[in-house]
Design a protein around this motif. Sequence first.
Motif: not given
Length: 200
Positions: A11-17
């Motif tokens: 899932d490339t739409s997921v936010r990352q921190v």
Amino acid sequence: MPAYHSVFNDDTSVRQVGNTAILPINTKVRGPAPIAADPSQADIIEESLDLFRANCLFRNFEIKGPADRLMIYLILFISDCLTRLAPSPGKPSPSYQEATKVLQTLAVDHFALPGDAGFPLNSLYHPPASRVDADHLRSYLTQTRTELALRLCDRIYPQEQVLGADGQPSGQLGPRAAKPSKWWMSFQKRRFMGRSLGTA
């Protein structure tokens, strides 16, 4: 046999921190986690619980995406939870209610984030880019740790089958097991990737 990776890596739409995924979870625990589009589908917490016993046998793990980083963190937290519940001389195994309280406290205790001196996997995790991101990650991990602790207790202390007059399971569920499952507790000393969050 290779270790299991998270299905959420795709899932490339997921936010990352930093480089850790902030994935939706199914929970009533308050926090910043995105709401799952389909609550009937397993989330990252369920995946981590399902893969814990298989993956914690591995000392090496090739990270294939940001969801793997979150799964690694949650698997290490499961190990810390099991360590906290382990009996010792003079301290018997806790009941379901006692275990729930112990793990809820552990879930909200202060813990290190990527980039902090006490974080065990700093070579594999990027630190949050800002104080706002760090606060968001801490809130998210607190929420996921709390939900995971609740679900872990439900698995470690399963409801027992009610037996019918014929001695066969009736299909009804009775009270929860008085002691934690040996099948789970046998993994308390296994360390996924040879690491520990060090919170137990």
